[in-house]
Write an enzyme that holds these catalytic residues in place. Structure first.
Site, PDB file in Angstrom:
ATOM      1  N   TYR A 156     -11.534 -21.780 -40.582  1.00  0.00           N
ATOM      2  CA  TYR A 156     -12.828 -21.599 -40.903  1.00  0.00           C
ATOM      3  C   TYR A 156     -13.563 -22.666 -41.576  1.00  0.00           C
ATOM      4  O   TYR A 156     -13.279 -23.315 -42.631  1.00  0.00           O
ATOM      5  CB  TYR A 156     -13.044 -20.233 -41.967  1.00  0.00           C
ATOM      6  CG  TYR A 156     -14.262 -20.084 -42.327  1.00  0.00           C
ATOM      7  CD1 TYR A 156     -15.206 -19.242 -41.626  1.00  0.00           C
ATOM      8  CD2 TYR A 156     -15.024 -20.392 -43.513  1.00  0.00           C
ATOM      9  CE1 TYR A 156     -16.598 -18.871 -41.961  1.00  0.00           C
ATOM     10  CE2 TYR A 156     -16.106 -19.893 -44.273  1.00  0.00           C
ATOM     11  CZ  TYR A 156     -16.887 -19.100 -43.246  1.00  0.00           C
ATOM     12  OH  TYR A 156     -18.085 -18.668 -43.795  1.00  0.00           O
ATOM     13  N   ASN A 228      -6.824 -26.352 -43.708  1.00  0.00           N
ATOM     14  CA  ASN A 228      -7.919 -25.865 -44.392  1.00  0.00           C
ATOM     15  C   ASN A 228      -7.715 -24.522 -45.233  1.00  0.00           C
ATOM     16  O   ASN A 228      -7.905 -23.334 -45.192  1.00  0.00           O
ATOM     17  CB  ASN A 228      -8.854 -25.027 -43.377  1.00  0.00           C
ATOM     18  CG  ASN A 228     -10.205 -24.624 -43.669  1.00  0.00           C
ATOM     19  OD1 ASN A 228     -10.982 -25.504 -44.226  1.00  0.00           O
ATOM     20  ND2 ASN A 228     -10.339 -23.440 -43.463  1.00  0.00           N
ATOM     21  N   SER A 265      -7.546 -21.395 -43.688  1.00  0.00           N
ATOM     22  CA  SER A 265      -6.190 -21.322 -42.762  1.00  0.00           C
ATOM     23  C   SER A 265      -5.661 -22.603 -42.547  1.00  0.00           C
ATOM     24  O   SER A 265      -6.207 -23.634 -42.765  1.00  0.00           O
ATOM     25  CB  SER A 265      -7.010 -20.663 -41.472  1.00  0.00           C
ATOM     26  OG  SER A 265      -7.695 -19.592 -41.555  1.00  0.00           O
ATOM     27  N   SER A 303      -5.947 -16.177 -45.764  1.00  0.00           N
ATOM     28  CA  SER A 303      -5.535 -17.579 -44.880  1.00  0.00           C
ATOM     29  C   SER A 303      -5.022 -17.193 -43.775  1.00  0.00           C
ATOM     30  O   SER A 303      -4.055 -16.229 -43.654  1.00  0.00           O
ATOM     31  CB  SER A 303      -4.759 -18.300 -45.427  1.00  0.00           C
ATOM     32  OG  SER A 303      -4.466 -19.719 -45.010  1.00  0.00           O
ATOM     33  N   GLY A 304      -5.290 -17.693 -42.468  1.00  0.00           N
ATOM     34  CA  GLY A 304      -4.776 -17.520 -41.070  1.00  0.00           C
ATOM     35  C   GLY A 304      -3.743 -18.646 -40.868  1.00  0.00           C
ATOM     36  O   GLY A 304      -4.258 -19.867 -40.522  1.00  0.00           O
TER      37      GLY A 304
END
Length: 394
Positions: A156, A228, A265, A303-304
């Protein structure tokens, strides 16, 4: 300004600086374990190609559809253009699932990666997916009648970027794939990493590689990170928890920020030319969080954290179709490193991830985006002073 970037640029010392001359973590003096490859990059794995398109345009208040824009696309060709029809053994892993990586259901079903990989922002997955299909149909017209399930992963960038403005198009995804080549790779605010943050500093793209040996053959294990993630207080470099001592507030999590500190992420791609089974590739992907943890993160709920590993060995195995004109049934075979000898590949993966995150931070500059949102660059001198203080005290 939209910039396609071809990574292969001559430079004096690829371990210390990026093609544009930015310092890498080793150039700053941060120590790491393991022996890096020629460029200390994902492209040290023979055949792997990487390309970028970076989009930076406008300043001031957000106006959806107009900007400001701070985003891009990173493209990875696992076997380069010449190997588009040759699957790679592959596996995936997830630390925290607040994100997206397309194509993983098919990878986990057959243990093979058969398409390019694209990294971008969270709301551009669809454009990149369609763009990858269009590019494949153009690059290989003989594959036009086959189905394609491209791998597209996201992080993101909406803190800096007009993420809802549809600035990533199918054409830009194709341009990133067209730009893919071997050699040195730029790091920091490039490609899909353009608008990203890491530990409250400007984050983005980082890469590293390690050389290992097995049965008297030297192989490469390499990673590329789109970083990120992480809160300032967590940041750890060279095993030293620096984040709590670095001056300046973390802009993420501050009252004016819509993003909690630590949110975001991380996408990590691991590549190797060591011969591996699909399950062994998945085992490499499962080791990625150990490298991330060395940089300090504990894995935010917001977070991914999604990981993919592939092997470029065994180029003619794992195909689902027989060659044109061949009708007879046949068997396939795979050469692979014995499971008992996998530890050196696990070591290399963890070491590479740790260094790639550091590179994403070090090889960067400050960036201001939408609504004046600002991310500072990692303060090099403060980091050096803290490292020296720690070693002096120790």
């Amino acid at each position: 300004m939209t910039t396609p970037t071809t990574p292969h640029v001559p430079r004096a010392d690829p371990h210390r600086t990026t093609p544009s001359g930015l310092l890498r973590a080793r150039g700053l003096g941060i120590p790491f374990a393991g022996a890096p490859g020629t460029s200390n990059a994902l492209t040290d794995v023979p055949g792997v190609q990487v390309g970028y398109v970076t989009v930076i345009d406008g300043n001031g208040p957000l106006e959806t559809g107009r900007g400001p824009v701070r985003t891009g696309v990173t493209a990875i060709l696992p076997r380069g253009r010449e190997g588009l029809d040759q699957p790679c053994a592959a596996g995936t892993s997830v630390l925290n699932g607040n994100g997206e990586m397309t194509g993983t259901a098919w990878i986990n079903e057959i243990g093979a990666l058969t398409t390019p990989i694209l990294l971008t922002n969270s709301h551009a997955v669809g454009a990149c997916h369609r763009g990858a299909i269009d590019w494949l149909n153009t690059a290989r017209p003989d594959l036009r009648d086959r189905w394609h399930t491209p791998v597209v992963a996201e992080t993101y960038d909406g803190y800096l970027n007009d993420i809802n403005g549809d600035h990533i198009t199918t054409a830009l995804a194709r341009r990133a794939l067209d730009a893919a080549t071997g050699g040195a790779i730029e790091e920091g605010s490039v490609g899909g990493g353009t608008g990203m943050s890491c530990y409250g500093y400007k984050g983005g793209t980082g890469t590293a590689s390690r050389l290992i040996s097995h049965a008297d053959v030297t192989y490469t294990v390499a990673v590329l990170v789109q970083a990120n993630f992480g809160a300032r207080r967590e940041l750890t470099l060279a095993g030293i928890p620096l984040g709590r001592h670095l001056r300046g507030d973390d802009p993420l999590g501050a009252p004016r920020s819509p993003i909690p500190a630590g949110a975001g992420s991380v996408i990590v791609t691991v590549a190797t030319d060591a011969p591996l089974l699909p399950g062994q590739c998945a085992a490499l992907a499962r080791r990625v969080p150990l490298g991330l943890a060395r940089s300090g993160t504990t894995g935010s709920h917001f977070s991914g954290d999604l990981f993919l590993a592939f092997s470029t060995a065994n180029p003619h195995a794992l195909t689902s179709r027989y060659p044109t004109g061949e009708q007879a049934e046949r068997l396939q075979s795979l050469c692979f490193v014995p499971w008992g000898d996998m530890d050196r590949l696990f070591d290399a993966t963890v070491q590479g991830v740790e260094e790639a995150v550091a590179d994403a931070l070090v090889a960067n500059t400050p960036m201001t985006g939408r609504d004046g949102h600002h991310l500072p660059a990692l303060p090099h001198q403060q980091v050096l002073d803290l490292l020296r203080e720690h070693h002096a005290a120790g």
